[in-house]
Design a protein around this motif. Structure first.
Motif, short mmCIF file in Angstrom:
data_model
loop_
_atom_site.label_atom_id
_atom_site.label_comp_id
_atom_site.label_asym_id
_atom_site.label_seq_id
_atom_site.Cartn_x
_atom_site.Cartn_y
_atom_site.Cartn_z
N GLN A 155 17.52 106.00 -29.10
CA GLN A 155 16.90 105.61 -30.46
C GLN A 155 15.58 104.67 -29.95
OE1 GLN A 155 19.48 103.10 -32.60
NE2 GLN A 155 21.21 104.56 -32.22
N ALA A 156 14.50 105.37 -30.69
CA ALA A 156 13.13 104.69 -30.33
C ALA A 156 13.08 103.30 -30.28
CB ALA A 156 11.96 105.35 -31.69
N GLY A 157 13.78 102.69 -31.43
CA GLY A 157 13.79 101.21 -31.42
C GLY A 157 14.05 100.54 -30.41
N PHE A 158 15.09 101.12 -29.53
CA PHE A 158 15.76 100.72 -28.45
C PHE A 158 14.75 100.53 -27.25
CE2 PHE A 158 17.78 101.28 -24.29
CZ PHE A 158 18.55 100.42 -24.20
N TRP A 159 14.06 101.64 -27.28
CA TRP A 159 13.06 101.68 -25.94
C TRP A 159 11.76 100.67 -26.18
CZ3 TRP A 159 14.44 103.35 -21.38
CH2 TRP A 159 15.33 104.28 -21.35
N LEU A 160 11.42 100.80 -27.73
CA LEU A 160 10.35 99.89 -27.89
C LEU A 160 10.54 98.43 -27.57
CD1 LEU A 160 8.81 101.56 -31.10
CD2 LEU A 160 7.95 101.56 -28.74
N SER A 161 11.92 98.05 -28.09
CA SER A 161 12.20 96.59 -28.06
C SER A 161 12.47 96.25 -26.33
CB SER A 161 13.58 96.48 -28.60
OG SER A 161 13.43 96.84 -30.01
N SER A 197 28.09 98.38 -25.96
CA SER A 197 28.32 98.02 -27.37
C SER A 197 27.89 99.28 -28.16
CB SER A 197 27.58 96.80 -27.90
OG SER A 197 26.30 97.01 -28.04
N ASP A 198 26.69 100.01 -27.57
CA ASP A 198 26.23 101.15 -28.30
C ASP A 198 25.62 102.22 -27.47
OD1 ASP A 198 25.31 103.04 -30.31
OD2 ASP A 198 23.79 101.89 -30.86
N PRO A 199 26.34 103.09 -26.78
CA PRO A 199 25.70 104.00 -25.62
C PRO A 199 24.57 104.74 -26.41
CG PRO A 199 28.15 104.09 -25.57
CD PRO A 199 27.73 103.18 -26.84
N TRP A 200 24.66 105.14 -27.75
CA TRP A 200 24.04 106.15 -28.26
C TRP A 200 22.48 105.37 -28.78
CZ3 TRP A 200 28.97 105.84 -29.04
CH2 TRP A 200 29.54 106.88 -28.57
N ALA A 201 22.37 104.25 -28.36
CA ALA A 201 21.09 103.49 -28.64
C ALA A 201 20.14 104.00 -27.64
CB ALA A 201 21.42 102.08 -28.48
N ALA A 237 20.21 95.10 -35.21
CA ALA A 237 20.49 93.82 -35.28
C ALA A 237 21.60 93.56 -34.15
CB ALA A 237 21.09 93.53 -36.71
N GLN A 238 22.45 94.71 -34.04
CA GLN A 238 23.57 94.48 -33.21
C GLN A 238 23.03 94.16 -31.76
OE1 GLN A 238 26.55 97.52 -33.97
NE2 GLN A 238 26.10 97.54 -35.96
N ARG A 239 22.19 95.38 -31.43
CA ARG A 239 21.56 95.25 -29.97
C ARG A 239 20.85 93.90 -29.71
NH1 ARG A 239 19.08 100.42 -31.29
NH2 ARG A 239 16.76 99.96 -32.26
N THR A 240 20.29 93.35 -30.69
CA THR A 240 19.33 92.39 -30.61
C THR A 240 20.40 90.86 -30.27
OG1 THR A 240 17.66 93.20 -31.97
CG2 THR A 240 17.45 90.67 -31.54
N CYS A 241 21.33 91.00 -31.03
CA CYS A 241 22.22 89.98 -30.82
C CYS A 241 22.99 89.81 -29.71
CB CYS A 241 23.34 89.97 -32.07
SG CYS A 241 22.70 89.28 -33.72
#
Length: 877
Positions: free
Chosen positions: A400-406, A393-397, A357-361
């Motif tokens: 994460q799989a969701g980051f790349w898929l998004s 905001s979040d370098p460790w994203a 949710a944070q990265r989407t915002c």
């Protein structure tokens, strides 16, 4: 005019280059096995900023020398651009390193592990009721050890369990005691607990879930459990606070949903959609969602929040246009965009403010602010800006799989849309005639309509425009869903090891249903409980359709997870297929796309075998592979009533390597050896089962089974397997022996290298084996009997085996104290007495994680914790 365009293009290219350099710097820092000192990162940051400043001013100076020795000016410009790239990469590397150092400085002191601390803190989030007790997240305010204040991490995950727990560090059952019943906790409450803390330590398996990284991204640096026995200070409620009002409201809404909706699967789905409580969804339902490719819809993911923002934007626009005064103060498109962003932010906060949710915002804010400011960038810099902003905001994203898929999905939609290309012509759209200028009920002023009859009533024109918009919208959704499905298939396979073939159809049904029906009803039900009944019916209908699709033949296709370079090549092939352009060029991506299903995981050569001792915590699970066959010795423990090593570790491991088991051997009936058997056997229907279990054991029902008996032997691909224990008469002894005494002992031999898997045999069985087998027990690899318990690993048995490798599969800080210090001393003494130049190596699960060994390279072994070590992983002394 051409010069201006050329300069603009050059600025875009420079911006893209600098952004990619920053991303490369972040990615490089995330590969560090250990953190540098803070001063080193500080120096790197200063140097990076100085290089950026020098490159920037140098570039401006070079531009003034455009007509002076052009070759040397061009060469100098290239060097300055290289300096800027290195400067941005170095600065990004240093900034992430400094953040990591600041967070790592608050880690748990090893001296406090296993000690009873008096901790005062505030419950900061939703509590989770499980079959074994209660779990919650605690914001620590103070901690004391023996009356003295100590420093502990500010945020910890706490379990309050039912049943027995050890009073001290020993494993004597007489010292265990019953724990007090967990009480109802609410977010915002301040409590005093007696806690026993430990550092975050999860399983480390090939291609497995990184639990320690997940805790790191959650800001959690310790886990704990409540000590509530009769000899402990009882937990005490101290006060109610307003520290976490949103979490308190979420807890209230979740309780209302769970009490109002009688159907548990529907209640869990509604709770996940409204308050982001994904734990409320049952495991079987998650399996259905994954099989149909709609798991992203039932979690608060990027797509979910984006769809909510789109709906909120449409609603704000429709309401805003009804007021002429508001439109004069602020244009309706701007108000709609701001309103959609703010409502999406509010929904993200209410749903738990998770990392997705944070990265989407952040992404929505970047795109929205660009539009409001009137800036019209091509899609590549917009996409990269959002990409970099999320990493800030979040370098460790980035891991994460969701980051790349998004982001890959968004990039695919941008790239495959001809209208999104910066050089594409602008599509002409006819205005809705007559009514759109005079009737405030008509907002469809951007729908392309054919020439209309001006005398036609406005309602018929409105309905006509609405149907055209719905048809165009459905066509767009279908095209985008197909594009995303095709382009993301290789990436999905690389991340999860499977692809849903029914995902396209399932999403075509589920996306509009969840977005337009289920979620609005669920949100209304949060305020008006009567709407929850309608939401439950909508959830049941959706689940019925998805369950039927999940049962279709070949609903899910699984392949071995390919190497990274193959996954990247296949993803590029998928992008080429969906990109605009002639099919003669697009079809060139097909060979790249087919690289994934055509890739085969390597297998051992004939006459050799390999072992993989999985990291399952306190339990045994060893995978043995030959060229064309595979055997699993034991299946690890059951962690709780709804979680076991089979479902959590072994099934994903087998799927990621596309391994089909020929045989499962269950050494004996203890739950730390058969806890994951049901999950493994359910996915490996063709495997036969060998064990020492009694004939009425539930695991044997409906399967072809064989009892382990000494003397049984078989050969696979030039590798010899032999059962050494128990003897047939051991099953008939009266009174029946302990389960440990009947452990199946298996010896594997190939080319002079061998492995001995012994389960939980104890000294008596070791003596019998030594007497019967003598020197034939000698093996290269020994699975430590009974996890290194003091009741096993006698000196005589070890002298007969003479191993080079000893594998001790035990949990980190397990309550049994395995391996026992005296056993470790015997192994170390054995290594010192070894007179043939062979060095005994002791490998234990907490230090090593999963251990891989090959008979063709008997002196080499690989530990998952060593080969994949990163600075956020727990480091044991």
């Amino acid at each position: 005019m051409m010069i201006a365009n050329s300069e603009t293009d050059m600025r875009w290219s420079q911006g893209l280059l600098w952004g990619m350099a920053a991303v490369a710097g972040v990615a490089l820092q995330l590969q560090q096995p250990e953190l540098w000192p803070v001063a080193a990162y500080g120096q790197c940051l200063v140097i990076g900023f100085l290089v950026i400043a020098g490159g920037y001013w140098g570039t401006r100076g070079v531009r003034r020398l455009r007509d002076f020795k052009r070759r040397w000016v061009a060469l100098g410009s290239w060097w300055l651009q290289a300096c800027l790239v290195l400067g941005f990469a170095g600065a990004a590397f240093a900034l992430v390193g400094l953040r990591a150092c600041a967070f790592d400085a608050k880690r748990l002191d090893p001296a406090l592990e296993g000690r009873d601390l008096q901790v005062v803190g505030v419950v900061r989030d939703l509590t989770q009721n499980t079959a074994s007790g209660l779990r919650f997240r605690l914001q620590v305010e103070s901690a004391k050890l023996d009356g003295q204040a100590v420093q502990v991490p500010p945020r910890i995950d706490v379990g309050w369990y039912l049943g027995l727990a050890p009073r001290g560090a020993g494993s004597d059952m007489s010292e265990w005691e019953w724990q007090g019943q967990p009480q109802a906790l609410l977010p915002g409450q301040r409590w005093r607990f007696t806690l026993r803390l430990k550092a975050p330590h999860g399983s480390r398996n090939p291609l497995g879930f990184d639990y320690e990284l997940w805790l790191w991204t959650q800001g959690v640096q310790a886990t704990a459990y409540v000590r509530a026995g009769p000899h402990d200070l009882p937990p005490q409620w101290l006060a109610d606070t307003w520290a976490y009002p949103v979490a308190s409201l979420r807890q209230f809404v979740r309780l209302r949903i769970l009490s109002q909706v009688s159907d548990p699967p529907s209640a869990g789905l509604i709770a996940a959609l409204v308050v982001g409580d994904q734990a409320a969804i049952e495991r079987a339902d998650w399996d259905v969602f994954r099989a149909t490719g709609v798991a992203h819809l039932v979690s608060i993911s990027g797509l979910h929040i984006t769809m909510f923002a789109w709906g909120a934007r449409w609603l704000v626009s429709a309401l805003w246009r009804r007021s002429q005064r508001l439109c004069l103060r602020l244009p309706a498109p701007t108000a709609a965009l701001l309103g959609g962003m703010l409502l999406a932010l509010a929904y993200s906060l209410f749903s738990g403010w998770g990392v997705p949710a944070q990265r989407t915002c952040v992404m929505l804010a970047c795109v929205g602010l660009l539009r409001i400011s009137g800036v019209r960038w091509p899609w590549p810099p917009v996409w990269l800006l959002a990409f970099v902003a999320v990493l800030v905001s979040d370098p460790w994203a980035l891991l994460q799989a969701g980051f790349w898929l998004s982001f890959v999905a968004v990039g695919v939609l941008f790239a495959s849309d001809p209208g999104g290309h910066p050089t594409a012509p602008v599509k002409r759209r006819a205005k809705v005639q007559a009514a759109s200028q005079t009737d405030p009920r008509d907002d469809l002023d951007t729908v392309a309509l054919p020439t209309q009859n001006p005398t036609q009533h406005w309602s018929r024109r409105y309905v006509h425009a609405l149907f055209l918009r719905l048809g165009s919208g459905l066509q767009t959704v279908a095209r985008e869903q197909w594009t995303i499905t095709l382009a993301l298939a290789p990436l999905t396979l690389f991340l999860f090891g499977q692809v849903s073939l029914v995902g396209l159809l399932a999403n075509m049904v589920a996306v509009p249903w969840v977005t337009l029906v289920l979620t609005p009803l669920a949100m209304v039900g949060a305020v008006f409980p009567w709407a929850l009944d309608a939401a439950a019916l909508a959830a049941q209908g959706l689940m019925s359709v998805l369950q039927a699709m999940a049962l279709w033949p070949a609903a899910v296709v699984q392949w071995a997870v390919p190497p990274l370079w193959i996954a990247v090549a296949a993803t590029l092939g998928g992008l080429m297929l969906v990109a605009p352009g002639p099919w003669s060029l697009r079809l060139l991506g097909l060979p790249l796309l087919l690289a994934v299903p055509l890739w085969q995981a390597p297998t051992p050569a004939d006459g050799t075998f390999e072992l993989l001792a999985a990291d399952v915590g306190q339990g045994n699970a060893v995978l043995v592979r030959t060229r064309h066959h595979a055997l699993l010795y034991d299946t690890g423990p059951r962690y709780s009533l709804d979680s076991d090593a089979g479902h959590r570790v072994l099934v994903p491991l087998l799927q990621s390597r596309q391994i089909h088991l020929d045989r499962v051997v269950l050494s004996h009936r203890d739950t730390d050896h058969v806890g994951g058997a049901a999950a493994v056997l359910a996915t490996q229907a063709e495997a036969d089962l060998w064990s020492s279990l009694s004939t009425d054991h539930p695991l044997l029902a409906g399967r072809t089974t064989q009892r382990c008996k000494a003397g049984q032997a078989w050969d696979w691909d030039g590798v010899h397997f032999q059962v050494l224990h128990p003897r047939p008469q051991d099953y008939d002894v009266q009174p029946p022996p302990k389960p440990n005494a009947l452990s199946c002992v298996l010896r594997i031999d190939a080319g002079g290298q061998s492995a001995l898997l012994v389960g939980d045999i104890e000294r008596l069985q070791e003596a019998e084996l030594t007497a019967r087998q003598g020197d034939t027990l000698r093996s290269t690899v020994l699975l430590a009997p009974h996890h290194g318990s003091k009741t096993s690993s006698s000196a005589e048995f070890l002298a007969a085996v003479q191993p080079e490798w000893v594998l001790i599969q035990a949990g980190y800080r397990n309550r049994y104290g395995h391996p026992a210090p005296e056993v470790l001393a015997r192994y170390q003494a054995l290594g010192e007495r070894n007179g043939e130049g062979r060095r005994l190596q002791i490998v234990d699960t907490p230090h090593c994680g999963a251990f891989e060994w090959q008979s063709k390279l008997p002196h080499n072994g690989a530990c998952a914790r060593e080969t994949g070590q990163r600075y956020w992983h727990h480091r044991l002394p």
